[in-house]
Design an enzyme around this catalytic site. Structure first.
Site, PDB file in Angstrom:
ATOM      1  N   ASP A 163      43.768  -7.275  57.380  1.00 30.14           N
ATOM      2  CA  ASP A 163      44.907  -6.899  58.854  1.00 30.14           C
ATOM      3  C   ASP A 163      45.458  -5.605  59.752  1.00 30.14           C
ATOM      4  OD1 ASP A 163      46.602 -10.011  60.382  1.00 30.14           O
ATOM      5  OD2 ASP A 163      47.330  -7.376  59.594  1.00 30.14           O
ATOM      6  N   TYR A 182      49.655  -0.567  65.596  1.00 30.97           N
ATOM      7  CA  TYR A 182      49.589   0.345  64.190  1.00 30.97           C
ATOM      8  C   TYR A 182      48.736   1.473  64.955  1.00 30.97           C
ATOM      9  CZ  TYR A 182      50.063  -4.623  61.673  1.00 30.97           C
ATOM     10  OH  TYR A 182      50.990  -5.624  61.417  1.00 30.97           O
ATOM     11  N   LYS A 219      45.220  -7.385  66.417  1.00 30.10           N
ATOM     12  CA  LYS A 219      46.271  -8.408  66.765  1.00 30.10           C
ATOM     13  C   LYS A 219      46.886  -7.234  68.566  1.00 30.10           C
ATOM     14  CE  LYS A 219      49.433  -8.475  62.665  1.00 30.10           C
ATOM     15  NZ  LYS A 219      48.507  -7.175  61.940  1.00 30.10           N
ATOM     16  N   HIS A 230      50.725 -10.572  69.060  1.00 32.26           N
ATOM     17  CA  HIS A 230      51.293  -9.437  67.565  1.00 32.26           C
ATOM     18  C   HIS A 230      52.956 -10.178  68.504  1.00 32.26           C
ATOM     19  CE1 HIS A 230      51.775  -5.222  65.502  1.00 32.26           C
ATOM     20  NE2 HIS A 230      52.163  -6.128  64.265  1.00 32.26           N
TER      21      HIS A 230
END
Length: 276
Positions: A53, A58, A83, A113
């Protein structure tokens, strides 16, 4: 198989679109792009994880892709989630960029997200990403029960996952019930409370009695409910420990004791406060 069912090996959940999502995954939130993330992904795959994930926000999709390649595990055996970062404009275009960073032709799950700008505006772009073949399934993250209703009111393709902070301490019972009623799998992130929950006396007592670790007990709590769960670690020994959760179970009494740790009042919200 019916949506919500668990596969015969007990390790994956059948989503509403019939795709199978491994129950145990590795989350890589706050793991910087670079060797630490590459190693965590490679180690996890070597230890038997088959669910990863990540997210555009990120900034580590390249390292996730590199870890996959270094592991030697075939792409078709791995469930990859990324996401959509909702500060951007076009979920379809951003999905294509994610695929380039990951070095894959398709992800298995693409989710919004968080509901920045409102819960519905990005959904048509998510459906376009699905139609373009960039992803096999689409869903959301950090959406309340009411926000799910709004999305489903305009959706041509329904979301199949809502990823939310979920653990005995964040036992969002009403959100879980709403997801189950709508045929949406609630996926648990931060099951260990980024480490905060590991020292709780109730968790520790159950872990000691079962000869397990607190982390294993907290992960197992989600698995007892057939919920996908994505603990994070960058340490190989903890990755291995966190994966050893399919050979024991929690009793009804243990589950009740853990349920009682909830600090959310059983809310139908996914967030106590906005972060955007």
């Amino acid at each position: 198989m019916p949506a919500g069912a668990v596969t015969a090996d007990g390790r994956a959940r059948v989503l509403a679109d019939q795709n199978e999502m491994p129950l145990l995954g590795l989350g890589v939130w706050q793991v910087p792009n670079g060797p630490e993330c590459v190693n965590a992904v490679r180690w996890a795959l070597e230890l038997g994880y088959r669910h990863l994930d990540t997210a555009q926000a990120y900034g580590n999709e390249e390292s996730v892709g590199e870890g996959i390649r270094q592991s030697g595990v075939p792409r078709e055996d791995i469930f990859i989630t990324t996401k959509f970062y909702p500060a951007r404009q076009d979920p379809e275009a951003e999905a294509e960029r994610s695929l380039r960073r990951l070095g894959v032709d398709q992800v298995d799950l693409y989710i919004i997200h968080w509901p920045q700008g409102g819960p519905t505006w990005a959904w048509p772009g998510m459906e376009r990403a699905l139609a373009a073949g960039y992803t096999r399934s689409i869903g959301v993250s950090n959406f309340s029960a009411g926000e799910l209703d709004e999305v489903m009111g305009i959706a041509e393709v329904q979301p199949v996952v809502n990823q939310a902070q979920f653990s005995p301490f964040e036992f969002r019972r009403k959100l879980l019930e709403a997801c189950e009623e709508k045929g949406i799998a609630l996926e648990a992130y931060s099951p260990l409370g980024t480490g905060r929950h590991l020292g709780d006396p109730t968790v520790a007592e159950i872990a000691e009695r079962l000869d397990r670790t607190p982390a294993q007990v907290l992960i197992r709590w989600s698995l007892e409910r057939d919920l996908p769960v994505i603990p994070k670690s960058t340490h190989r020994e903890r990755l291995e420990e966190n994966a050893q959760v399919f050979d024991f179970s929690l009793s009804d009494e243990d589950m009740a004791a853990l349920d009682a740790l909830d600090e959310t009042g059983g809310t139908d919200r996914a967030l106590e406060r906005r972060w955007w």
